[in-house]
Motif scaffolding. Structure first.
Motif, PDB file in Angstrom:
ATOM      1  N   LEU A  65       0.817  -1.212   0.000  1.00  0.00           N
ATOM      2  CA  LEU A  65       0.000   0.000   0.000  1.00  0.00           C
ATOM      3  C   LEU A  65       0.855   1.267   0.000  1.00  0.00           C
ATOM      4  O   LEU A  65       0.443   2.296  -0.550  1.00  0.00           O
ATOM      5  CB  LEU A  65      -0.948   0.002   1.188  1.00  0.00           C
ATOM      6  N   GLN A  66       1.993   1.180   0.646  1.00  0.00           N
ATOM      7  CA  GLN A  66       2.863   2.356   0.639  1.00  0.00           C
ATOM      8  C   GLN A  66       3.304   2.700  -0.797  1.00  0.00           C
ATOM      9  O   GLN A  66       3.436   3.878  -1.136  1.00  0.00           O
ATOM     10  CB  GLN A  66       4.091   2.119   1.530  1.00  0.00           C
ATOM     11  N   CYS A  67       3.503   1.659  -1.612  1.00  0.00           N
ATOM     12  CA  CYS A  67       3.890   1.890  -3.009  1.00  0.00           C
ATOM     13  C   CYS A  67       2.734   2.471  -3.806  1.00  0.00           C
ATOM     14  O   CYS A  67       2.923   3.262  -4.745  1.00  0.00           O
ATOM     15  CB  CYS A  67       4.358   0.592  -3.660  1.00  0.00           C
ATOM     16  N   GLU A  68       1.550   2.115  -3.454  1.00  0.00           N
ATOM     17  CA  GLU A  68       0.379   2.549  -4.214  1.00  0.00           C
ATOM     18  C   GLU A  68      -0.508   3.464  -3.386  1.00  0.00           C
ATOM     19  O   GLU A  68      -1.733   3.498  -3.554  1.00  0.00           O
ATOM     20  CB  GLU A  68      -0.410   1.314  -4.658  1.00  0.00           C
ATOM     21  N   ARG A  69       0.034   4.197  -2.472  1.00  0.00           N
ATOM     22  CA  ARG A  69      -0.718   4.989  -1.512  1.00  0.00           C
ATOM     23  C   ARG A  69      -1.677   5.970  -2.172  1.00  0.00           C
ATOM     24  O   ARG A  69      -2.830   6.082  -1.725  1.00  0.00           O
ATOM     25  CB  ARG A  69       0.251   5.771  -0.633  1.00  0.00           C
ATOM     26  N   GLN A  70      -1.257   6.631  -3.142  1.00  0.00           N
ATOM     27  CA  GLN A  70      -2.116   7.643  -3.741  1.00  0.00           C
ATOM     28  C   GLN A  70      -3.321   7.020  -4.424  1.00  0.00           C
ATOM     29  O   GLN A  70      -4.424   7.552  -4.332  1.00  0.00           O
ATOM     30  CB  GLN A  70      -1.314   8.497  -4.743  1.00  0.00           C
ATOM     31  N   ASP A  71      -3.108   5.903  -5.100  1.00  0.00           N
ATOM     32  CA  ASP A  71      -4.215   5.281  -5.826  1.00  0.00           C
ATOM     33  C   ASP A  71      -5.147   4.494  -4.901  1.00  0.00           C
ATOM     34  O   ASP A  71      -6.338   4.334  -5.178  1.00  0.00           O
ATOM     35  CB  ASP A  71      -3.672   4.341  -6.911  1.00  0.00           C
ATOM     36  N   HIS A  72      -4.606   4.027  -3.816  1.00  0.00           N
ATOM     37  CA  HIS A  72      -5.400   3.097  -2.993  1.00  0.00           C
ATOM     38  C   HIS A  72      -5.546   3.556  -1.538  1.00  0.00           C
ATOM     39  O   HIS A  72      -5.568   2.741  -0.616  1.00  0.00           O
ATOM     40  CB  HIS A  72      -4.744   1.713  -3.024  1.00  0.00           C
ATOM     41  N   TRP A  73      -5.687   4.841  -1.311  1.00  0.00           N
ATOM     42  CA  TRP A  73      -5.791   5.338   0.057  1.00  0.00           C
ATOM     43  C   TRP A  73      -7.032   4.809   0.774  1.00  0.00           C
ATOM     44  O   TRP A  73      -6.951   4.432   1.954  1.00  0.00           O
ATOM     45  CB  TRP A  73      -5.800   6.865   0.038  1.00  0.00           C
ATOM     46  N   ASP A  74      -8.155   4.724   0.108  1.00  0.00           N
ATOM     47  CA  ASP A  74      -9.393   4.224   0.717  1.00  0.00           C
ATOM     48  C   ASP A  74      -9.253   2.755   1.141  1.00  0.00           C
ATOM     49  O   ASP A  74      -9.702   2.368   2.225  1.00  0.00           O
ATOM     50  CB  ASP A  74     -10.567   4.375  -0.248  1.00  0.00           C
ATOM     51  N   VAL A  75      -8.597   1.974   0.263  1.00  0.00           N
ATOM     52  CA  VAL A  75      -8.421   0.552   0.569  1.00  0.00           C
ATOM     53  C   VAL A  75      -7.522   0.387   1.789  1.00  0.00           C
ATOM     54  O   VAL A  75      -7.782  -0.431   2.687  1.00  0.00           O
ATOM     55  CB  VAL A  75      -7.841  -0.209  -0.647  1.00  0.00           C
ATOM     56  N   SER A  76      -6.490   1.179   1.854  1.00  0.00           N
ATOM     57  CA  SER A  76      -5.548   1.088   2.979  1.00  0.00           C
ATOM     58  C   SER A  76      -6.225   1.414   4.311  1.00  0.00           C
ATOM     59  O   SER A  76      -6.028   0.710   5.307  1.00  0.00           O
ATOM     60  CB  SER A  76      -4.384   2.043   2.720  1.00  0.00           C
ATOM     61  N   SER A  77      -7.001   2.485   4.335  1.00  0.00           N
ATOM     62  CA  SER A  77      -7.669   2.856   5.587  1.00  0.00           C
ATOM     63  C   SER A  77      -8.689   1.799   6.001  1.00  0.00           C
ATOM     64  O   SER A  77      -8.837   1.503   7.197  1.00  0.00           O
ATOM     65  CB  SER A  77      -8.312   4.229   5.461  1.00  0.00           C
ATOM     66  N   ASP A  78      -9.397   1.224   5.024  1.00  0.00           N
ATOM     67  CA  ASP A  78     -10.371   0.182   5.333  1.00  0.00           C
ATOM     68  C   ASP A  78      -9.696  -1.056   5.918  1.00  0.00           C
ATOM     69  O   ASP A  78     -10.157  -1.631   6.914  1.00  0.00           O
ATOM     70  CB  ASP A  78     -11.166  -0.175   4.076  1.00  0.00           C
ATOM     71  N   LEU A  79      -8.583  -1.455   5.287  1.00  0.00           N
ATOM     72  CA  LEU A  79      -7.866  -2.629   5.799  1.00  0.00           C
ATOM     73  C   LEU A  79      -7.294  -2.370   7.178  1.00  0.00           C
ATOM     74  O   LEU A  79      -7.282  -3.254   8.048  1.00  0.00           O
ATOM     75  CB  LEU A  79      -6.747  -3.037   4.840  1.00  0.00           C
ATOM     76  N   SER A  80      -6.822  -1.167   7.390  1.00  0.00           N
ATOM     77  CA  SER A  80      -6.298  -0.819   8.714  1.00  0.00           C
ATOM     78  C   SER A  80      -7.397  -0.919   9.771  1.00  0.00           C
ATOM     79  O   SER A  80      -7.183  -1.432  10.873  1.00  0.00           O
ATOM     80  CB  SER A  80      -5.723   0.594   8.661  1.00  0.00           C
ATOM     81  N   ARG A  81      -8.588  -0.371   9.421  1.00  0.00           N
ATOM     82  CA  ARG A  81      -9.715  -0.456  10.346  1.00  0.00           C
ATOM     83  C   ARG A  81     -10.093  -1.909  10.624  1.00  0.00           C
ATOM     84  O   ARG A  81     -10.334  -2.304  11.774  1.00  0.00           O
ATOM     85  CB  ARG A  81     -10.904   0.307   9.759  1.00  0.00           C
ATOM     86  N   GLN A  82     -10.135  -2.752   9.572  1.00  0.00           N
ATOM     87  CA  GLN A  82     -10.466  -4.176   9.735  1.00  0.00           C
ATOM     88  C   GLN A  82      -9.430  -4.879  10.610  1.00  0.00           C
ATOM     89  O   GLN A  82      -9.771  -5.710  11.464  1.00  0.00           O
ATOM     90  CB  GLN A  82     -10.553  -4.865   8.369  1.00  0.00           C
ATOM     91  N   TYR A  83      -8.187  -4.536  10.388  1.00  0.00           N
ATOM     92  CA  TYR A  83      -7.125  -5.151  11.180  1.00  0.00           C
ATOM     93  C   TYR A  83      -7.299  -4.839  12.666  1.00  0.00           C
ATOM     94  O   TYR A  83      -7.207  -5.709  13.529  1.00  0.00           O
ATOM     95  CB  TYR A  83      -5.756  -4.678  10.684  1.00  0.00           C
ATOM     96  N   LYS A  84      -7.553  -3.582  12.975  1.00  0.00           N
ATOM     97  CA  LYS A  84      -7.735  -3.187  14.366  1.00  0.00           C
ATOM     98  C   LYS A  84      -8.945  -3.885  14.987  1.00  0.00           C
ATOM     99  O   LYS A  84      -8.902  -4.320  16.140  1.00  0.00           O
ATOM    100  CB  LYS A  84      -7.872  -1.670  14.468  1.00  0.00           C
ATOM    101  N   SER A  85      -9.991  -3.959  14.205  1.00  0.00           N
ATOM    102  CA  SER A  85     -11.201  -4.628  14.699  1.00  0.00           C
ATOM    103  C   SER A  85     -10.925  -6.111  14.980  1.00  0.00           C
ATOM    104  O   SER A  85     -11.308  -6.645  16.030  1.00  0.00           O
ATOM    105  CB  SER A  85     -12.321  -4.473  13.676  1.00  0.00           C
TER     106      SER A  85
END
Length: 194
Positions: A65-85
């Motif tokens: 995600l760090q490599c594709e941060r600009q294109d996939h910012w929404d996906v990264s935040s969603d996965l982060s939220r899922q991980y925490k949950s």
């Protein structure tokens, strides 16, 4: 001293059967609790392994995600939220399972204490039963001795009385026998046939 209650075979068998049944139930309860603990331990190990794997996967995803941060910012935040949950849920689940394991261990200790108590009670009941049996055997032996003594005294007394009566009959016998023989012959009976 109050008379001891007589233990019947039926009550003894019933109490022994009850003790055996409680003992079998306790053994089954212990086996079930041990199986449950083993399953809980295996579940905890699997959860911890899954947790490690999930963390590894998340790290891989975060690197991508760090490599594709600009294109996939929404996906990264969603996965982060899922991980925490998921991490929170797994942490709660691990805590709950550890608590259950602790409770099961306590229950196992209580069952083992109860089993030991049942064993002690059974030994005590057997000792009391043996004491009652020994007491009854002693009383039976005493009665047997008393009856034997009374029987010998009675038989000795009867023998002495019979000897006295026999002596009296032998002294009277010649005259008495003669009168009886005459009486029998009047009826047509030979005294020698009797």
């Amino acid at each position: 001293m109050a008379p001891k209650k007589k233990i019947t075979g039926k009550n003894t068998e019933k109490s022994e059967n009850d003790l055996e049944e409680r003992y079998r139930r306790s053994i089954l309860d212990i086996a079930i609790l041990q199986d449950h603990i083993v399953l809980q331990c295996e579940t905890i190990r699997k959860i911890q392994s899954d947790r490690t794997n999930l963390r590894r996967n998340v790290r891989d995803i975060e690197q991508k995600l760090q490599c594709e941060r600009q294109d996939h910012w929404d996906v990264s935040s969603d996965l982060s939220r899922q991980y925490k949950s998921m991490q929170t849920e797994l942490t709660k689940k691990v805590a709950r399972l550890e608590k259950e394991t602790s409770q099961l261990k306590e229950e196992l200790l209580l069952c083992q204490e109860e089993l030991n108590k049942e064993k002690r009670e059974r030994v005590q009941v057997e000792q009391e039963k043996d004491a009652v049996i020994a007491d009854l055997q002693h009383k039976l032996d005493s009665l047997e001795t008393d009856y034997e003594r009374v029987l010998h005294e009675t038989l000795d007394g009867l023998t002495a009385q019979l000897a006295t009566v026999r002596q009296g009959w032998e002294n009277k016998s010649p005259t008495f026998n003669q009168s009886e023989k005459e009486l029998l012959s009047e009826f047509g009976i030979n005294a020698q046939d009797i």
